[in-house]
Motif scaffolding. Structure first.
Motif, mmCIF file in Angstrom:
data_model
loop_
_atom_site.group_PDB
_atom_site.id
_atom_site.type_symbol
_atom_site.label_atom_id
_atom_site.label_comp_id
_atom_site.label_asym_id
_atom_site.label_seq_id
_atom_site.Cartn_x
_atom_site.Cartn_y
_atom_site.Cartn_z
ATOM 1 N N PRO A 61 0.822 -1.213 0.000
ATOM 2 C CA PRO A 61 0.000 0.000 0.000
ATOM 3 C C PRO A 61 0.857 1.265 0.000
ATOM 4 C CG PRO A 61 -0.067 -1.077 2.147
ATOM 5 C CD PRO A 61 0.732 -1.954 1.237
ATOM 6 N N GLY A 62 0.208 2.340 -0.372
ATOM 7 C CA GLY A 62 0.888 3.635 -0.375
ATOM 8 C C GLY A 62 0.847 4.259 -1.746
ATOM 9 N N TRP A 63 1.336 5.484 -1.795
ATOM 10 C CA TRP A 63 1.401 6.176 -3.065
ATOM 11 C C TRP A 63 2.793 6.710 -3.290
ATOM 12 C CZ3 TRP A 63 -1.587 5.790 -7.036
ATOM 13 C CH2 TRP A 63 -1.360 6.647 -8.109
ATOM 14 N N PRO A 64 3.451 6.446 -4.361
ATOM 15 C CA PRO A 64 2.968 5.565 -5.419
ATOM 16 C C PRO A 64 2.963 4.111 -4.941
ATOM 17 C CG PRO A 64 5.234 6.197 -5.861
ATOM 18 C CD PRO A 64 4.791 6.955 -4.633
ATOM 19 N N PRO A 65 2.126 3.282 -5.569
ATOM 20 C CA PRO A 65 2.091 1.881 -5.152
ATOM 21 C C PRO A 65 3.449 1.226 -5.360
ATOM 22 C CG PRO A 65 0.531 2.307 -6.948
ATOM 23 C CD PRO A 65 1.247 3.579 -6.658
ATOM 24 N N ARG A 66 3.835 0.399 -4.453
ATOM 25 C CA ARG A 66 5.106 -0.324 -4.538
ATOM 26 C C ARG A 66 4.805 -1.790 -4.826
ATOM 27 N NH1 ARG A 66 8.339 3.825 -4.420
ATOM 28 N NH2 ARG A 66 8.317 5.126 -2.591
ATOM 29 N N VAL A 67 5.480 -2.305 -5.848
ATOM 30 C CA VAL A 67 5.301 -3.699 -6.225
ATOM 31 C C VAL A 67 6.662 -4.376 -6.175
ATOM 32 C CG1 VAL A 67 4.602 -5.283 -8.063
ATOM 33 C CG2 VAL A 67 3.320 -3.176 -7.684
ATOM 34 N N ARG A 68 6.704 -5.515 -5.526
ATOM 35 C CA ARG A 68 7.926 -6.317 -5.463
ATOM 36 C C ARG A 68 7.617 -7.692 -6.032
ATOM 37 N NH1 ARG A 68 12.407 -3.513 -4.484
ATOM 38 N NH2 ARG A 68 13.420 -5.244 -3.479
ATOM 39 N N TYR A 69 8.592 -8.234 -6.723
ATOM 40 C CA TYR A 69 8.473 -9.584 -7.273
ATOM 41 C C TYR A 69 9.421 -10.479 -6.499
ATOM 42 C CZ TYR A 69 5.965 -7.342 -11.024
ATOM 43 O OH TYR A 69 5.045 -6.623 -11.733
ATOM 44 N N THR A 70 8.917 -11.625 -6.123
ATOM 45 C CA THR A 70 9.714 -12.573 -5.359
ATOM 46 C C THR A 70 9.419 -13.985 -5.844
ATOM 47 O OG1 THR A 70 10.321 -13.251 -3.123
ATOM 48 C CG2 THR A 70 7.998 -12.788 -3.507
ATOM 49 N N LEU A 71 10.369 -14.854 -5.679
ATOM 50 C CA LEU A 71 10.148 -16.248 -6.037
ATOM 51 C C LEU A 71 9.317 -16.929 -4.964
ATOM 52 C CD1 LEU A 71 13.642 -17.381 -7.368
ATOM 53 C CD2 LEU A 71 11.599 -16.853 -8.708
ATOM 54 N N THR A 72 8.441 -17.793 -5.397
ATOM 55 C CA THR A 72 7.700 -18.654 -4.475
ATOM 56 C C THR A 72 8.652 -19.769 -4.033
ATOM 57 O OG1 THR A 72 6.971 -20.100 -6.254
ATOM 58 C CG2 THR A 72 5.542 -18.197 -5.724
ATOM 59 N N PRO A 73 8.268 -20.560 -3.041
ATOM 60 C CA PRO A 73 9.109 -21.716 -2.690
ATOM 61 C C PRO A 73 9.365 -22.616 -3.902
ATOM 62 C CG PRO A 73 7.540 -21.306 -0.941
ATOM 63 C CD PRO A 73 7.163 -20.374 -2.081
#
Length: 109
Positions: A61-73
């Motif tokens: 949440p927040g502005w600007p929106p923050r998106v992170r990509y992570t590997l699943t198990p």
């Protein structure tokens, strides 16, 4: 094996996974690490990996929106697979170089 190859299909997919094996990344961090990828290809690969259950998209949440990509198990378990593919390719390349060198140094009768 086919399921794994289907999850990794497409040019650049393994490089995206490689970057995420180093830790979670934002889209802009992935773009900086892989400058040869167009925005469309990177977006497509992230979506493909998400559908395959390899990558998780975490919107904060927040502005600007923050998106992170992570590997699943499941995605993390691809690390040794990719390492084995890299090792095999390196060995094959070394064999090809040696064979080419041998062809150049072997006299023709």
């Amino acid at each position: 094996m086919e399921i794994t190859l289907a999850a990794l299909h497409g040019r650049w997919t393994t490089l995206v996974v490689r970057e995420l094996l180093r830790g979670d990344r934002s889209y802009s961090e992935l773009r900086a690490a892989l400058p040869m990828l167009s925005d469309k290809v990177l977006s497509d690969r992230l979506a493909q990996l998400g559908q395959a259950g390899v990558v998780k998209r975490d919107r904060r949440p927040g502005w600007p929106p923050r998106v992170r990509y992570t590997l699943t198990p499941s995605g993390h378990r691809l690390g040794p697979v990719l390492q084995a593919l890299w090792d095999w390719g390196a060995e094959a390349s070394a064999r090809d170089i040696r064979a080419e060198s041998d062809r150049r140094t072997t006299p023709v009768h």
